[in-house]
Structure formats: C-alpha cells, structure tokens
Enzyme design. Structure first.
Site, PDB file in Angstrom:
ATOM      1  N   GLY A 269       1.505  -4.225  16.683  1.00 42.75           N
ATOM      2  CA  GLY A 269       1.787  -5.494  16.023  1.00 42.75           C
ATOM      3  C   GLY A 269       1.950  -6.687  16.926  1.00 42.75           C
ATOM      4  N   PRO A 312      -0.305  -0.537  20.398  1.00 42.54           N
ATOM      5  CA  PRO A 312      -1.004  -1.818  20.280  1.00 42.54           C
ATOM      6  C   PRO A 312      -2.464  -1.622  19.893  1.00 42.54           C
ATOM      7  CG  PRO A 312      -0.844  -1.183  22.582  1.00 42.54           C
ATOM      8  CD  PRO A 312      -0.080  -0.140  21.810  1.00 42.54           C
ATOM      9  N   GLY A 313      -2.959  -2.495  19.036  1.00 41.67           N
ATOM     10  CA  GLY A 313      -4.375  -2.489  18.678  1.00 41.67           C
ATOM     11  C   GLY A 313      -4.989  -3.818  19.071  1.00 41.67           C
ATOM     12  N   ARG A 314      -4.629  -4.845  18.267  1.00 44.13           N
ATOM     13  CA  ARG A 314      -5.175  -6.193  18.463  1.00 44.13           C
ATOM     14  C   ARG A 314      -5.007  -6.681  19.909  1.00 44.13           C
ATOM     15  NH1 ARG A 314      -4.977  -9.851  14.016  1.00 44.13           N
ATOM     16  NH2 ARG A 314      -3.402  -8.449  13.188  1.00 44.13           N
ATOM     17  N   ARG A 351     -11.912 -12.052   8.322  1.00 44.77           N
ATOM     18  CA  ARG A 351     -10.536 -12.514   8.481  1.00 44.77           C
ATOM     19  C   ARG A 351     -10.270 -13.937   7.966  1.00 44.77           C
ATOM     20  NH1 ARG A 351      -7.899 -12.746  12.473  1.00 44.77           N
ATOM     21  NH2 ARG A 351      -6.013 -11.722  11.711  1.00 44.77           N
ATOM     22  N   TYR A 355      -7.449 -13.731   5.271  1.00 43.93           N
ATOM     23  CA  TYR A 355      -6.110 -14.190   5.674  1.00 43.93           C
ATOM     24  C   TYR A 355      -6.045 -15.681   5.977  1.00 43.93           C
ATOM     25  CZ  TYR A 355      -6.248  -9.222   7.142  1.00 43.93           C
ATOM     26  OH  TYR A 355      -6.429  -7.884   7.218  1.00 43.93           O
ATOM     27  N   CYS A 382     -23.487 -15.123   0.107  1.00 42.54           N
ATOM     28  CA  CYS A 382     -23.473 -15.834  -1.179  1.00 42.54           C
ATOM     29  C   CYS A 382     -22.052 -16.061  -1.690  1.00 42.54           C
ATOM     30  CB  CYS A 382     -24.279 -15.039  -2.183  1.00 42.54           C
ATOM     31  SG  CYS A 382     -25.897 -14.652  -1.556  1.00 42.54           S
ATOM     32  N   GLU A 383     -21.225 -16.686  -0.895  1.00 43.70           N
ATOM     33  CA  GLU A 383     -19.837 -16.959  -1.271  1.00 43.70           C
ATOM     34  C   GLU A 383     -19.440 -18.289  -0.633  1.00 43.70           C
ATOM     35  OE1 GLU A 383     -17.313 -14.488  -2.401  1.00 43.70           O
ATOM     36  OE2 GLU A 383     -18.764 -12.840  -2.562  1.00 43.70           O
TER      37      GLU A 383
HETATM   38  N1  LLP Z   1       0.198   1.205  14.274  1.00 47.82           N
HETATM   39  C1  LLP Z   1       0.083   1.283  12.942  1.00 47.82           C
HETATM   40  C2  LLP Z   1       0.755   2.347  12.231  1.00 47.82           C
HETATM   41  C3  LLP Z   1      -0.676   0.322  12.251  1.00 47.82           C
HETATM   42  O1  LLP Z   1      -0.771   0.385  10.928  1.00 47.82           O
HETATM   43  C4  LLP Z   1      -1.311  -0.714  12.968  1.00 47.82           C
HETATM   44  C5  LLP Z   1      -2.094  -1.745  12.275  1.00 47.82           C
HETATM   45  C6  LLP Z   1      -1.175  -0.732  14.371  1.00 47.82           C
HETATM   46  C7  LLP Z   1      -0.402   0.231  14.994  1.00 47.82           C
HETATM   47  C8  LLP Z   1      -1.826  -1.779  15.243  1.00 47.82           C
HETATM   48  O2  LLP Z   1      -1.366  -3.057  14.950  1.00 47.82           O
HETATM   49  P1  LLP Z   1      -1.818  -4.287  15.889  1.00 47.82           P
HETATM   50  O3  LLP Z   1      -1.228  -4.054  17.234  1.00 47.82           O
HETATM   51  O4  LLP Z   1      -3.321  -4.281  15.945  1.00 47.82           O
HETATM   52  O5  LLP Z   1      -1.295  -5.467  15.216  1.00 47.82           O
HETATM   53  N2  LLP Z   1      -6.623  -6.224   9.391  1.00 47.82           N
HETATM   54  C9  LLP Z   1      -5.463  -6.976   9.804  1.00 47.82           C
HETATM   55  C10 LLP Z   1      -4.516  -6.131  10.641  1.00 47.82           C
HETATM   56  C11 LLP Z   1      -4.041  -4.891   9.934  1.00 47.82           C
HETATM   57  C12 LLP Z   1      -3.189  -4.035  10.826  1.00 47.82           C
HETATM   58  C13 LLP Z   1      -2.977  -2.683  10.229  1.00 47.82           C
HETATM   59  N3  LLP Z   1      -2.189  -1.799  11.011  1.00 47.82           N
HETATM   60  C14 LLP Z   1      -5.925  -8.215  10.554  1.00 47.82           C
HETATM   61  O6  LLP Z   1      -7.129  -8.414  10.679  1.00 47.82           O
HETATM   62  O7  LLP Z   1      -5.109  -9.026  10.976  1.00 47.82           O
END
Ligand code: LLP
Length: 453
Positions: A269, A312-314, A351, A355, A382-383
């Site tokens: 997150g 971490p993902g993003r 996105r 959002y 087409c949006e």
């Molecule tokens: N761990 C869990 C259990 C999660 O559900 C998620 C993301 C992460 C880690 C990684 O979160 P991050 O570090 O990437 O924030 N599609 C949305 C984001 C959805 C995130 C879902 N879960 C967007 O484009 O902003």
C-alpha cells in the site's frame, strides 16, 4: 493528501511549462538530442521499432526498489521478507527479477500462481492470498506447497485443511485480519476498515475464533497474522495505528490460545508519486515506521518480535514504467479544449476512468522543449471517459509524435483489457542500452484464441 492523484478535480492553476519531470520518470530517464531515453535506450526509436502503444519498464529501477525495501526493512530487524504483490505488474520476467533480488512473490489467484511457478520461482518463495479463493485455487496452492496461504474466512480454513489432510501435508497459513483502520486514500482501494469483504474483523471475537479454528484444524500450521489496509497510502500513521491494533491482537492470541504468532504481515500500500505535487513517504521512512513500530509494540506487550512480511506492489514497479503512444488525430474545439487522440487508452490504462487517476505526460520526441500546451490526451475507444490525462501540459503535440505517460508501471498492464478488441501492448524491459520484449504484443489471432467456433 494521498488521494490527490486519484480523485481531485483537475487543477485550474497554470502549470510550470519548465517543470522537471525526473521525479515521476524512471530513474535512468534522460534527455538526449531532444529525445527521452530510458535505460540507455531512445524511446522514440523504440516506439517506432516495437510499435505503440507500448509499456516500457526500467529494469534497473525495479531492482533498485526491491533492494531498497530489503535494505530499509532488514536494517531495523533482520527477519523481514519483502513479498512483491504481483497484481501490480505480472509476467514471468518480473517474477524472475523479484526472485533474483531475494524477494518473494505474492499471488492473488491461481493464474498468478501458475505464472510464478512457470517462471521458476520455487513454491517456498511464493505466497497466495485472496478473499474468495476457489476450491481449485486452494488445491493448486497446497499441492505446490507454497510458503503461506493467507486465509480470509472460516470456509477457506476448512477447505485448506481438507486438501492438506487429503494430500498428507501441513500447510502454513496466515489469518487475514481487518484492523479497523481506514487510510486516507481512494475509497475503492481502502481495505483495512471493519466494513470490508476482506478477512476477519476484530469485533465480536471473529478474528480470535478464526485463530482458534486455524490452530485446531488438522493439516493447518497456523503461522501468524496478515493485514492490508489499502493502497496508494501517503500517511504512515495509518500503518502505525494498524500495527498497534495488530500487536495488541497478537497479545490477545497469546493470552487466549496456545498458538504462537510467528509471522506478522503488514501488507502493501505504500504510495508513489504520480503528480509533481505528490509527496509520498520514502521506502526508508516506511521501513522505519513499520519495523520499529512492530518492535516497540511487541516490547510494550512483552511479545517476541515475529518474522515481519511486507507486500509492496505499486512502489516496486509504478515509477519504473512509462507508456508510449503515437499521436493520431489532434482535434481543437475553439474555446473548449484540444483533444490529442492516441493509439491506446482505457484498454491499457483503466485508472483515469476507474479512479480519476492523473498522470504527467510529455512528447518523447520533443523532450527538451517546455510543456506549453494544455491538452486532453484521449484514447481510441468508444467511451467519452476514455481519457488518459485531462487538461495536462505537454509540448506542442502533432500527429506522429510519441507521447510518454509517466508512472504507468503498476496496475496498467495488469488491468488491461481487450475492449473494442484492442490487442494488448507489448512490454519491453530496458537496461544498459538494451531493450528486450518480455511480453509480446497480442495479435488478432490471440483475440480469437478462445473462440470455439
Ligand atoms: N497485499 C495485498 C493483500 C493487496 O491486496 C495488495 C493490493 C497489495 C499487497 C499491494 O498493494 P500496493 O503496494 O500495490 O498498493 N488497482 C488499484 C490498486 C488495487 C490494490 C489491490 N491490492 C489501483 O490501480 O490503484
């Protein structure tokens, strides 16, 4: 505020045409002869060779981010694992990079698990989560012997137990808990509040009942607790508050049961910089708040500090990525706005539509010029809502120019669709002057691959 880039109205103040974009571009980005270069590769030439729309990822930056997470967490406590949340960007190549950098892969579905395993990541370096895993996905995870399954419900605990007993194995399981914290971010990506489809709430003894059940079920090795409060979070106090709640719950588990909590997973997150005004925390600050927070809270409750997991993902991939498009139609509506239509759109970046997310853009073949024109970059679908960036500054755009959209490395490729039967773009990794296609562009044949007649 963390929500700025997601839901704010479009700013009306004039923007600085000379603003430096380096803080939202990949770390190896530079301007040479008027062109944007990343990873030692000319983005204009790459766009012409590989075609557009195109996702480009700076491999050096991905590796750098992973190292930063490891460095600034293990700096404070040796027993921390960085588990990359693959949903942000997933393909075999990223799994290999993550594994090479000593991090684990977090999978949100059977499909992600299949890709991680096919990439050669050992199951012992893979974790699986999700609020409603199918029986087939649970079986696949247990069969693969993944390191941890994060269980979201009593039903899942029963199902994991049944499969593990049938296969004669003990499956390590974390229990997902919603700590009742609502971080300051877009409502769609808040997940830690009590009113959530995820995990076990703390009220009414639900989470404690979950732990007790996990401990008594055969085939389940209760390994600890998991939380994930949301995404694109800037305010680290949200983590501190959630950690306080989680460690207090650990103390309750210790008092009420004989089940040790070996792992505490704080989820992902951590926010990133999309707009020039965004001020996310650094990985160093995040590491300190999380790890020191857990250590302090454990000390206060007289608990042994568990293994700490972060997901971490993003923050690993977002700023490493850009999307390249070719400008087609430029439509000027006098007194209203100029639409600059590109050869992609909501199919490769949902996105903005989903959002209200905002992105910085530039014309890659005019990278040394000031961004003097305020235009709206529109997709080809087409949006009306198919916009990449509303009222955004760019260099004067013309048909044939290459537009680069910054910070698209997370949740763009992974959320792409075939709407309008658009083929999904290729993904190219660049590093040290080399470009390699890690995901090829789809073809029309791919679009019909699953048709049975
Ligand atoms: N761990 C869990 C259990 C999660 O559900 C998620 C993301 C992460 C880690 C990684 O979160 P991050 O570090 O990437 O924030 N599609 C949305 C984001 C959805 C995130 C879902 N879960 C967007 O484009 O902003």
């Amino acid at each position: 505020m963390a929500t700025d880039n997601l839901s704010e109205p479009v700013p009306s103040e004039p923007v600085d045409p000379h603003a430096d974009l380096s803080s939202v571009l990949p770390m190896t980005a530079e301007t040479r002869d008027g062109h944007l270069w990343v990873g030692g590769v000319d983005m204009v030439e790459l766009a012409r060779e590989a075609g557009t729309a195109l996702y480009v990822m700076d491999e050096e930056q991905i590796r750098h981010q992973l190292r930063e997470f490891r460095k600034w967490t293990t700096f404070h406590w040796k027993d921390v694992e960085t588990v990359y949340a693959a949903k942000a960007f997933m393909c075999k190549a990223i799994c290999r990079v993550v594994h090479e950098e000593g991090c684990m892969v977090l999978c949100a579905s059977g499909g992600e698990l299949a890709i991680a395993l096919a990439a050669g990541v050992p199951a012992s370096r893979v974790q699986v989560h999700g609020n409603n895993k199918t029986p087939a996905e649970i079986r696949e995870a247990v069969l693969a012997r993944v390191d941890r399954i994060v269980a979201d419900s009593l039903l899942e605990l029963e199902r994991i137990s049944a499969v593990a007993v049938e296969l004669g194995v003990e499956q390590p399981v974390l229990l997902r808990v919603t700590p009742g914290i609502r971080p300051d971010t877009h409502g769609y990506i808040q997940t830690g509040q009590e009113d959530s489809k995820f995990g076990f709430g703390l009220n009414h003894g639900l989470a404690l009942a979950g732990v007790k059940r996990a401990c008594e079920l055969p085939g389940i090795d209760f390994a600890g607790l998991h939380m994930h409060i949301g995404s694109q979070i800037f305010a680290l106090q949200s983590y501190s508050k959630a950690i306080e709640v989680m460690v207090e719950f650990m103390a309750e588990v210790q008092r009420e049961t004989s089940c040790p909590v070996r792992d505490l997973d704080v989820g992902g997150g951590i926010g990133i910089k999309y707009g020039l005004a965004d001020e996310p925390s650094t990985i160093e600050q995040f590491g300190k708040v999380v790890v020191d927070g857990i250590k302090e809270e454990c000390e206060r409750h007289g608990l042994t500090v568990p293994r700490i997991l972060i997901e971490p993902g993003r923050a690993v991939v977002a700023n490493a990525g850009i999307t390249l498009y070719t400008v087609g139609v430029v439509k000027d509506i006098p007194g209203i706005r100029t639409y600059v239509a590109v050869d992609g759109g909501m199919t490769d970046n949902i996105r903005p539509a989903l959002y209200g997310a905002r992105y910085e853009c530039l014309v890659a073949n005019k990278a040394d010029q000031p961004r003097t024109e305020v235009v709206t970059i529109a997709g080809k679908h087409c949006e009306t809502g198919d916009l990449i960036a509303r009222d955004t500054p760019v260099q004067p755009p013309e048909t044939g120019d290459i537009i680069a959209v910054c910070a698209t490395g997370a949740y763009c490729h992974s959320m792409a669709s075939n709407y309008n039967k658009q083929v999904r773009p290729a993904v190219v990794f660049v590093r040290d002057g080399e470009a390699r296609v890690v995901v090829r562009r789809e073809t029309y044949d791919d679009l019909m691959r699953c048709d049975t007649e």
